[in-house]
Every structure is written in structure tokens, then in C-alpha cells.
Design a protein around this motif. Sequence first.
Motif, PDB file in Angstrom:
ATOM      1  N   LEU A 165      -6.182  -3.560  22.981  1.00 32.20           N
ATOM      2  CA  LEU A 165      -6.805  -2.476  23.756  1.00 32.20           C
ATOM      3  C   LEU A 165      -8.137  -2.929  24.350  1.00 32.20           C
ATOM      4  N   VAL A 166      -8.855  -3.779  23.627  1.00 35.26           N
ATOM      5  CA  VAL A 166     -10.089  -4.389  24.151  1.00 35.26           C
ATOM      6  C   VAL A 166      -9.826  -5.888  24.263  1.00 35.26           C
ATOM      7  N   PRO A 167      -9.878  -6.448  25.482  1.00 40.31           N
ATOM      8  CA  PRO A 167      -9.629  -7.881  25.631  1.00 40.31           C
ATOM      9  C   PRO A 167     -10.717  -8.703  24.908  1.00 40.31           C
ATOM     10  N   HIS A 168     -10.323  -9.875  24.434  1.00 40.09           N
ATOM     11  CA  HIS A 168     -11.275 -10.700  23.669  1.00 40.09           C
ATOM     12  C   HIS A 168     -12.529 -11.031  24.480  1.00 40.09           C
ATOM     13  N   ASP A 169     -12.398 -11.153  25.808  1.00 36.92           N
ATOM     14  CA  ASP A 169     -13.562 -11.535  26.623  1.00 36.92           C
ATOM     15  C   ASP A 169     -14.256 -10.315  27.257  1.00 36.92           C
ATOM     16  N   HIS A 170     -13.964  -9.129  26.728  1.00 35.83           N
ATOM     17  CA  HIS A 170     -14.576  -7.911  27.284  1.00 35.83           C
ATOM     18  C   HIS A 170     -16.096  -7.927  27.074  1.00 35.83           C
ATOM     19  N   GLY A 171     -16.820  -7.331  28.002  1.00 35.78           N
ATOM     20  CA  GLY A 171     -18.276  -7.206  27.862  1.00 35.78           C
ATOM     21  C   GLY A 171     -18.600  -6.021  26.965  1.00 35.78           C
ATOM     22  N   VAL A 172     -18.643  -6.277  25.681  1.00 32.65           N
ATOM     23  CA  VAL A 172     -18.785  -5.193  24.691  1.00 32.65           C
ATOM     24  C   VAL A 172     -20.244  -4.773  24.547  1.00 32.65           C
ATOM     25  N   VAL A 173     -20.484  -3.461  24.434  1.00 33.33           N
ATOM     26  CA  VAL A 173     -21.837  -2.929  24.227  1.00 33.33           C
ATOM     27  C   VAL A 173     -21.874  -2.185  22.891  1.00 33.33           C
ATOM     28  N   LEU A 174     -22.786  -2.616  22.032  1.00 24.98           N
ATOM     29  CA  LEU A 174     -22.964  -2.000  20.715  1.00 24.98           C
ATOM     30  C   LEU A 174     -24.414  -1.555  20.558  1.00 24.98           C
ATOM     31  N   THR A 175     -24.614  -0.418  19.898  1.00 24.56           N
ATOM     32  CA  THR A 175     -25.973  -0.017  19.512  1.00 24.56           C
ATOM     33  C   THR A 175     -25.936   0.371  18.036  1.00 24.56           C
ATOM     34  N   GLY A 176     -27.097   0.379  17.410  1.00 26.88           N
ATOM     35  CA  GLY A 176     -27.104   0.743  15.994  1.00 26.88           C
ATOM     36  C   GLY A 176     -28.451   1.272  15.553  1.00 26.88           C
ATOM     37  N   VAL A 177     -28.420   2.103  14.511  1.00 30.08           N
ATOM     38  CA  VAL A 177     -29.668   2.547  13.893  1.00 30.08           C
ATOM     39  C   VAL A 177     -29.516   2.358  12.386  1.00 30.08           C
ATOM     40  N   SER A 178     -30.582   1.800  11.779  1.00 31.16           N
ATOM     41  CA  SER A 178     -30.571   1.534  10.338  1.00 31.16           C
ATOM     42  C   SER A 178     -31.705   2.264   9.657  1.00 31.16           C
ATOM     43  N   GLY A 179     -31.499   2.671   8.419  1.00 29.22           N
ATOM     44  CA  GLY A 179     -32.598   3.092   7.568  1.00 29.22           C
ATOM     45  C   GLY A 179     -33.502   1.890   7.294  1.00 29.22           C
ATOM     46  N   TYR A 180     -34.753   2.188   6.941  1.00 31.71           N
ATOM     47  CA  TYR A 180     -35.740   1.099   6.854  1.00 31.71           C
ATOM     48  C   TYR A 180     -35.533   0.161   5.666  1.00 31.71           C
ATOM     49  N   THR A 181     -34.714   0.531   4.666  1.00 33.44           N
ATOM     50  CA  THR A 181     -34.455  -0.410   3.570  1.00 33.44           C
ATOM     51  C   THR A 181     -33.722  -1.653   4.061  1.00 33.44           C
ATOM     52  N   GLY A 182     -33.126  -1.583   5.265  1.00 38.72           N
ATOM     53  CA  GLY A 182     -32.471  -2.744   5.856  1.00 38.72           C
ATOM     54  C   GLY A 182     -33.418  -3.907   6.040  1.00 38.72           C
ATOM     55  N   GLY A 183     -34.693  -3.642   6.122  1.00 38.03           N
ATOM     56  CA  GLY A 183     -35.678  -4.712   6.289  1.00 38.03           C
ATOM     57  C   GLY A 183     -36.220  -5.227   4.962  1.00 38.03           C
ATOM     58  N   GLY A 184     -35.598  -4.849   3.839  1.00 36.55           N
ATOM     59  CA  GLY A 184     -36.018  -5.367   2.530  1.00 36.55           C
ATOM     60  C   GLY A 184     -37.392  -4.874   2.120  1.00 36.55           C
ATOM     61  N   LYS A 185     -37.940  -5.529   1.079  1.00 35.61           N
ATOM     62  CA  LYS A 185     -39.186  -5.063   0.469  1.00 35.61           C
ATOM     63  C   LYS A 185     -40.338  -4.959   1.478  1.00 35.61           C
ATOM     64  N   ALA A 186     -40.393  -5.892   2.431  1.00 31.71           N
ATOM     65  CA  ALA A 186     -41.531  -5.930   3.360  1.00 31.71           C
ATOM     66  C   ALA A 186     -41.537  -4.683   4.260  1.00 31.71           C
ATOM     67  N   LEU A 187     -40.381  -4.319   4.818  1.00 33.37           N
ATOM     68  CA  LEU A 187     -40.339  -3.148   5.710  1.00 33.37           C
ATOM     69  C   LEU A 187     -40.474  -1.847   4.909  1.00 33.37           C
ATOM     70  N   ILE A 188     -39.915  -1.826   3.709  1.00 30.71           N
ATOM     71  CA  ILE A 188     -40.060  -0.638   2.848  1.00 30.71           C
ATOM     72  C   ILE A 188     -41.551  -0.373   2.608  1.00 30.71           C
ATOM     73  N   ALA A 189     -42.306  -1.440   2.354  1.00 33.08           N
ATOM     74  CA  ALA A 189     -43.749  -1.283   2.096  1.00 33.08           C
ATOM     75  C   ALA A 189     -44.443  -0.679   3.315  1.00 33.08           C
TER      76      ALA A 189
END
Length: 303
Positions: A130-154
Motif C-alpha cells: 500500500l505504501v511503496p518502499h521508495d515513498h516520501g514518508v512523513v512522520l511526526t512525534g511527541v514524547s514525554g520528557y523522560t525520553g531524554g533520560g536523567k538530564a532532561l528530567i532534571a
Amino acid sequence: MTTAVFIDGESGTTGLQIRDRLEARDDIRLVSVPTEHRKDAAARKDAFAEADVSILCLPDDAARDAVILAGGTRIIDASTAHRTAAAWVYGMPELPGQRDRIRDATRVANVGCYATGSIAMLRPLTDAGLVPHDHGVVLTGVSGYTGGGKALIAEYEAGTAPDLYLYALTQSHKHIPEIMKYGGLTRKPLFQPMVANFAQGMMVQLHLHADLLPGEIAGHARIEAALRDFYHGDPFVSVEMAGDRIDPQATRDTNRMILSVQGDGAGRVTVTAVLDNLGKGASGTAVQNLNIMIGAKETAGLT
Ligand SMILES: NC(=O)C1=CN([C@@H]2O[C@H](COP(=O)(O)OP(=O)(O)OC[C@H]3O[C@@H](n4cnc5c(N)ncnc54)[C@H](OP(=O)(O)O)[C@@H]3O)[C@@H](O)[C@H]2O)C=CC1
Ligand SMILES: CC(=O)N[C@@H](CCC(=O)OP(=O)(O)O)C(=O)O
């Protein structure tokens, strides 16, 4: 029979969450090094030697060094260091045939958090054509701040970080290689992540002008059907109808991932994955991979 497990980096964000999921289990015996020796090579080498399986919850460079110290113990690496390395098995059980590879592996590279959501959406669609392998794919994302480990949590705990910010603005996010390799893409996708002021939770979106894809229109219904077929019977991934709002914290503290398809009912389609960046995106999948490797029930210790 118990399995001895050493979590290297057990006092970090991911390590603590893995410990929480394992410590009550009577089929697991945790091997630890005293906190003051957590970076001591000799103490860690002894722990690796005692363990049947070791889980690395370290920055990438430290994870590469740990593999040298680890000798013959079976490893699950939660870092980005080995995710596209040929000698490592990619730790995403949902991929076709992957549970068997994980079961037999001595080296498993746990899938990245944004990559979990991205690949979970892309792979069923590229496999189905349904999506060709060479398609120009667009992704976005939002993460909670724990994704940045101890430094971003601080930073968030000190109140010095913004409520929401975009980052990785040069299209070089570290998850792009694994998203391409396991999502079935030959063209680099656009990927724009952001961090928001909540601790745990994540949302990744795949945006498609499905009416511009070649062949028969891969509209809303066919995309949703391909996702449902792919995840039929999966213990943790479900395809659901979204309401008017999608909450990135909806699966907090679980190993669940919810996929949904939104759009105008025709060609403009957005697929959304909701997961806990520290759960399904890190420690939950690490425990799921451990369960598969040691022949335990895949859902043991997980909700
Ligand atoms: N947070 C997340 O959402 C996710 C994280 N990951 C991956 O997991 C790994 C760990 O991340 P995270 O838990 O967030 O990071 P943290 O910064 O929270 O924890 C890292 C831990 O590693 C320890 N450590 C650092 N260097 C060494 C070393 N040389 N030897 C032994 N221990 C060391 C740190 O100890 P100290 O604090 O004393 O320096 C700390 O306890 C990373 O590779 C990350 O990419 C994967 C998926 C999601
Ligand atoms: C918010 C934040 O900074 N997130 C990290 C990703 C989380 C992480 O480091 O882990 P994995 O690569 O192992 O998934 C980032 O974007 O670099």
C-alpha cells in the motif's frame, strides 16, 4: 528454575523501570552491583559472568564498551548502538518471524521508542504494497520528557524547559536508520519529533496523501484493514477507533500500543500510534524480549 538477570544502568530511567517489572517475579533472580560500583568495570564484569541475560540501559558508547566486558552472557541492549548491526537481532517481536529470531538470539537490540510507533505503522503498509518502499514518508512525534533520560528530567523538574519544543531539526534523528531498515523504506523519511511537558507517553503519526500513491487508492479502509490483519492476535498491539481527541498518555505504565487511522475517509489519511516511551518504547519491550528469550510467557510481568 530461575534466570539470573543483570541490568547494567539499573539506576537510570529505563533501568529502574525494567527492575520494577522484574523484581516481583519468582522465575527471575536479579544480579546487581552496589551503586557506588555501577561504573566499575571489574564489578560489572563479575555481574555479567553471573547473569544468564544482561540488559544494557546505558548511553550508546557505554553500551558498546559493556558488550566487550560482557563475554558470553546473552544481551538485550536498550541503547541505539546496535539496532542496525548485522550481528544483532532487532528486538521488535511484532515483525514477521522475529519472535523465533529473538528466542534463539544471544544479542538483541531493543527497538527505539519513536521507531516502535513508526515501524508498527509502516511495516504492515509496505509489506502489503500500500505504501511503496521508495515513498516520501512523513512522520511526526511527541514524547514525554523522560525520553531524554536523567538530564532532561532534571530540566523539567527544575522548570527550566519549555512546555513544548521541536528538536532534531536537521532530519538526522537517530531512529531514522532503524525506521528505514525495519519499516521497509528505501528513501529517508521526513521525521519531526517534539517533547512536551508530561513525563511518560508518546504519539507518533504517519501522514499520507493516500490518493497520490500509485495503483488502486490505498484509502482509509484498506490501510486500517492491513493494520488489523498484521496485528491480529498480538498480545499488546491493537487497532482501535479514535475519538475526537487522542491522548499520548493513554497507555502510560503499560506495554500496550494503540494504532488508529484518521482522515477524511478518502485519500487524506493519518495513522497514529500511542505508546508509553518508557513502557512499550523501552522497558516493556525489553521485558517482552527477555520473556521470549528465556521461554517465559510473553506477557509475564507486563500489562
Ligand atoms: N528514556 C527513554 O525513553 C528511552 C531510553 N532508551 C535508551 O536507554 C538507554 C538509557 O537511557 P535512559 O535510561 O533514558 O538514560 P539515563 O540517563 O536515565 O540513565 C543512564 C544510566 O546509565 C548509567 N551510566 C552512564 N554511563 C555509564 C557507564 N559508563 N557505565 C555504567 N553505567 C553508566 C548512568 O549512571 P549515572 O546517572 O550515575 O551517570 C544512568 O544510571 C539509552 O541508550 C537510551 O537511548 C531507549 C528507549 C527509550
Ligand atoms: C525525548 C527524547 O530526547 N527522546 C530521545 C529518544 C529516546 C531514547 O533515547 O531512546 P531510544 O533511542 O533508545 O528509543 C531522542 O529523541 O533522542
